[in-house]
Design a protein around this motif. Structure first.
Motif, PDB file in Angstrom:
ATOM      1  N   LYS A 101      -9.071  -7.312  42.866  1.00 46.35           N
ATOM      2  CA  LYS A 101      -9.364  -7.920  44.155  1.00 46.35           C
ATOM      3  C   LYS A 101     -10.706  -7.443  44.678  1.00 46.35           C
ATOM      4  O   LYS A 101     -10.977  -6.240  44.762  1.00 46.35           O
ATOM      5  CB  LYS A 101      -8.265  -7.588  45.168  1.00 46.35           C
ATOM      6  CG  LYS A 101      -8.477  -8.260  46.521  1.00 46.35           C
ATOM      7  CD  LYS A 101      -7.317  -7.999  47.477  1.00 46.35           C
ATOM      8  CE  LYS A 101      -7.547  -8.678  48.806  1.00 46.35           C
ATOM      9  NZ  LYS A 101      -6.434  -8.462  49.759  1.00 46.35           N
ATOM     10  N   ARG A 102     -11.542  -8.394  45.053  1.00 43.64           N
ATOM     11  CA  ARG A 102     -12.869  -8.089  45.583  1.00 43.64           C
ATOM     12  C   ARG A 102     -12.944  -8.486  47.060  1.00 43.64           C
ATOM     13  O   ARG A 102     -12.590  -9.607  47.423  1.00 43.64           O
ATOM     14  CB  ARG A 102     -13.954  -8.856  44.809  1.00 43.64           C
ATOM     15  CG  ARG A 102     -14.073  -8.471  43.340  1.00 43.64           C
ATOM     16  CD  ARG A 102     -15.034  -9.427  42.639  1.00 43.64           C
ATOM     17  NE  ARG A 102     -15.128  -9.151  41.227  1.00 43.64           N
ATOM     18  CZ  ARG A 102     -16.094  -8.414  40.664  1.00 43.64           C
ATOM     19  NH1 ARG A 102     -17.053  -7.906  41.418  1.00 43.64           N
ATOM     20  NH2 ARG A 102     -16.107  -8.212  39.367  1.00 43.64           N
ATOM     21  N   GLU A 161     -19.060 -13.359  43.936  1.00 46.15           N
ATOM     22  CA  GLU A 161     -17.870 -14.070  44.382  1.00 46.15           C
ATOM     23  C   GLU A 161     -16.779 -13.065  44.739  1.00 46.15           C
ATOM     24  O   GLU A 161     -16.544 -12.109  43.998  1.00 46.15           O
ATOM     25  CB  GLU A 161     -17.375 -15.010  43.270  1.00 46.15           C
ATOM     26  CG  GLU A 161     -18.270 -16.213  43.045  1.00 46.15           C
ATOM     27  CD  GLU A 161     -17.633 -17.228  42.106  1.00 46.15           C
ATOM     28  OE1 GLU A 161     -16.431 -17.057  41.775  1.00 46.15           O
ATOM     29  OE2 GLU A 161     -18.330 -18.168  41.706  1.00 46.15           O
ATOM     30  N   CYS A 162     -16.113 -13.301  45.873  1.00 48.38           N
ATOM     31  CA  CYS A 162     -15.094 -12.364  46.342  1.00 48.38           C
ATOM     32  C   CYS A 162     -13.845 -13.109  46.794  1.00 48.38           C
ATOM     33  O   CYS A 162     -13.903 -14.304  47.139  1.00 48.38           O
ATOM     34  CB  CYS A 162     -15.636 -11.511  47.498  1.00 48.38           C
ATOM     35  SG  CYS A 162     -16.953 -10.401  47.015  1.00 48.38           S
ATOM     36  N   ASP A 163     -12.744 -12.403  46.806  1.00 52.86           N
ATOM     37  CA  ASP A 163     -11.489 -12.982  47.280  1.00 52.86           C
ATOM     38  C   ASP A 163     -11.488 -13.114  48.794  1.00 52.86           C
ATOM     39  O   ASP A 163     -10.920 -14.060  49.348  1.00 52.86           O
ATOM     40  CB  ASP A 163     -10.311 -12.100  46.838  1.00 52.86           C
ATOM     41  CG  ASP A 163     -10.231 -11.963  45.325  1.00 52.86           C
ATOM     42  OD1 ASP A 163      -9.781 -12.910  44.673  1.00 52.86           O
ATOM     43  OD2 ASP A 163     -10.646 -10.902  44.815  1.00 52.86           O
ATOM     44  N   GLU A 164     -12.105 -12.131  49.464  1.00 55.46           N
ATOM     45  CA  GLU A 164     -12.182 -12.151  50.923  1.00 55.46           C
ATOM     46  C   GLU A 164     -13.582 -11.729  51.352  1.00 55.46           C
ATOM     47  O   GLU A 164     -14.163 -10.806  50.774  1.00 55.46           O
ATOM     48  CB  GLU A 164     -11.142 -11.201  51.543  1.00 55.46           C
ATOM     49  CG  GLU A 164      -9.701 -11.600  51.264  1.00 55.46           C
ATOM     50  CD  GLU A 164      -8.709 -10.564  51.769  1.00 55.46           C
ATOM     51  OE1 GLU A 164      -9.147  -9.537  52.323  1.00 55.46           O
ATOM     52  OE2 GLU A 164      -7.498 -10.776  51.595  1.00 55.46           O
TER      53      GLU A 164
END
Length: 423
Positions: free
Chosen positions: A2-3, A40-43
């Motif tokens: 998770k990023r 690119e990130c999850d949040e």
């Protein structure tokens, strides 16, 4: 994997300039990178030009008044902490049940994992049942995860007991948190001894009640060479004693709470029970000396001193009213407003409210924004000025002696291991 990305923030970190806007990348709860980041990130959270600080660490917090089932239970306290920017709480042992054996330590830690949004670190009681006499099973509590031993709730009166505990503590390299007031001078005394106590016809607790305990503890700390922390410094002479002791003893640390450098004994005028705390609020001269102690480094830590007595125990005659203050949600803003300026910056405030507590309690990977450290973080708007309102507290102890006071430093968001828990 998770990023999480926090962008457009001034990062208070040894490795990153706070003068420019940067981003911080969190991967699986750990700080991965800082600077100009475009992945690119999850949040993604936009700090909108505000400051990103390490989560605050409270070295002096009471979980609740009457045990885990009271109104201000562990879950509520953690919400209150998150709203105030605290991501870790070191809790005093005077709970129900009292933290004086390995079974209760395990119980508190497990409850913390399941019910608290913030990190919970228990202190073990120095003595059984917080009775101040019989030494508790310290070694077994250490094996279960206490971060220090404390006499909060039951001051160790016998010097020989405290001396033995200080010596024994060196086996485990843990701090001994010991303070309080001498009962022969303070018992039954409800405010600071002086003009105000005389004016109100209330029994006053003299400064000496604190200073003789500080003096004794410093002497014992010197001869045992143990790690001694004095948690609640409130008087000018206490600051002087600690300053002199620190000259040749690196194992001495000291703390205070925001109300002891921002308020004075005048707050109890009109029999204001919301300002009834223990130790009592002192004079302006004492408050100024405590403030100077923070500036000079004599005082290492600012803790909340959160002691949430229920409001019905406050709305009675002054002599009968409970001691206590709801302060998790005001500690940072009050401290920032009172202390920060040209010579004492927000970085200095982070040092006494996050970095130093982490070092004293040996909390691994906490207290600083650094690669591979836990992503316990807060976003704060340092320009946001607002009036304190107890009615808006998450704590059920929704009263405060700071009611209506204008402060700056609003906590916008709080993260624990990269997960947003507030804001």
């Amino acid at each position: 994997m998770k990023r999480v990305l926090i962008k457009n923030c001034h990062i208070i970190s040894p490795k990153c300039s706070s003068k420019s806007l940067n981003s911080l990348l969190v991967i699986d709860g750990k700080i991965s990178d800082m600077g100009d980041i475009n992945v690119e990130c999850d949040e993604i959270y936009d700090a909108e030009g505000n400051y990103l600080l390490p989560g605050l660490i409270d070295m002096n917090c009471k979980i609740c008044e009457d045990g885990f089932e009271s109104k201000d239970n562990l879950k509520i306290v953690s919400l209150s902490a998150a709203a105030g920017g605290f991501t870790s709480l070191a809790v005093t042992p005077d709970t129900q049940p009292i933290i004086d054996n390995k079974t209760v330590v395990d119980y508190v830690i497990q409850r913390g994992k399941t019910e608290s949004k913030v990190n919970i670190y228990p202190y073990g009681s120095i003595t059984k049942g917080c009775n101040g006499r019989d030494v508790a099973e310290i070694g077994k509590m250490v094996s279960k995860g206490i971060v220090g031993i404390s006499d909060n709730g039951g001051r160790v009166r016998e010097a020989t007991v405290l001396r033995d505990v200080l010596r024994y503590s060196k086996m485990f390299d843990i701090p001994v948190i010991s303070g309080g007031l001498d009962e022969s001078l303070s018992e039954g005394k409800v405010v600071n001894e002086g003009i105000i106590s005389t004016k109100l016809g209330l029994f006053g607790s003299p400064r000496e009640a604190e200073e003789v305990v500080v003096s004794r503890n410093l002497v014992l700390g010197r001869y045992t060479d143990a790690r001694l922390h004095l948690p609640t410094v409130t008087t000018e002479f206490s600051v002087e004693l600690i300053e002199k002791s620190k000259v040749d003893n690196d194992n001495i640390t000291a703390g205070t709470c925001p109300h002891y450098f921002s308020l004075t004994e005048k707050e109890v005028e009109g029999y204001n029970t919301y300002a009834k705390v223990n130790p009592p609020l002192r004079t302006k001269k004492d408050a100024d000396a405590v403030k100077e102690g923070i500036y000079s480094g004599v005082i290492d830590v600012i803790a909340s001193g959160h002691t949430p007595a229920s409001i019905h125990r406050k709305q009675v005659e002054f002599d009968l009213a409970a001691y206590g203050i709801s302060s998790l949600e005001t500690a940072f803003a009050v401290s920032f407003t009172e202390l920060c300026g040209k010579d004492f910056t927000v970085s200095d405030l982070v040092r006494v409210m996050a970095e130093n507590p982490a070092k004293i309690l040996k909390l691994k990977n906490k207290g600083t924004i650094k690669k591979d450290y836990d992503a316990d973080l807060i976003i704060v708007d340092l320009k946001n000025e607002y009036a304190v309102k107890g009615s808006e507290f998450y704590s059920k102890a929704d009263y405060t002696p700071f009611e209506g006071k204008k402060v700056k430093g609003k906590v916008i968001k709080t993260f624990v291991k990269g997960e947003k828990i507030f804001g």
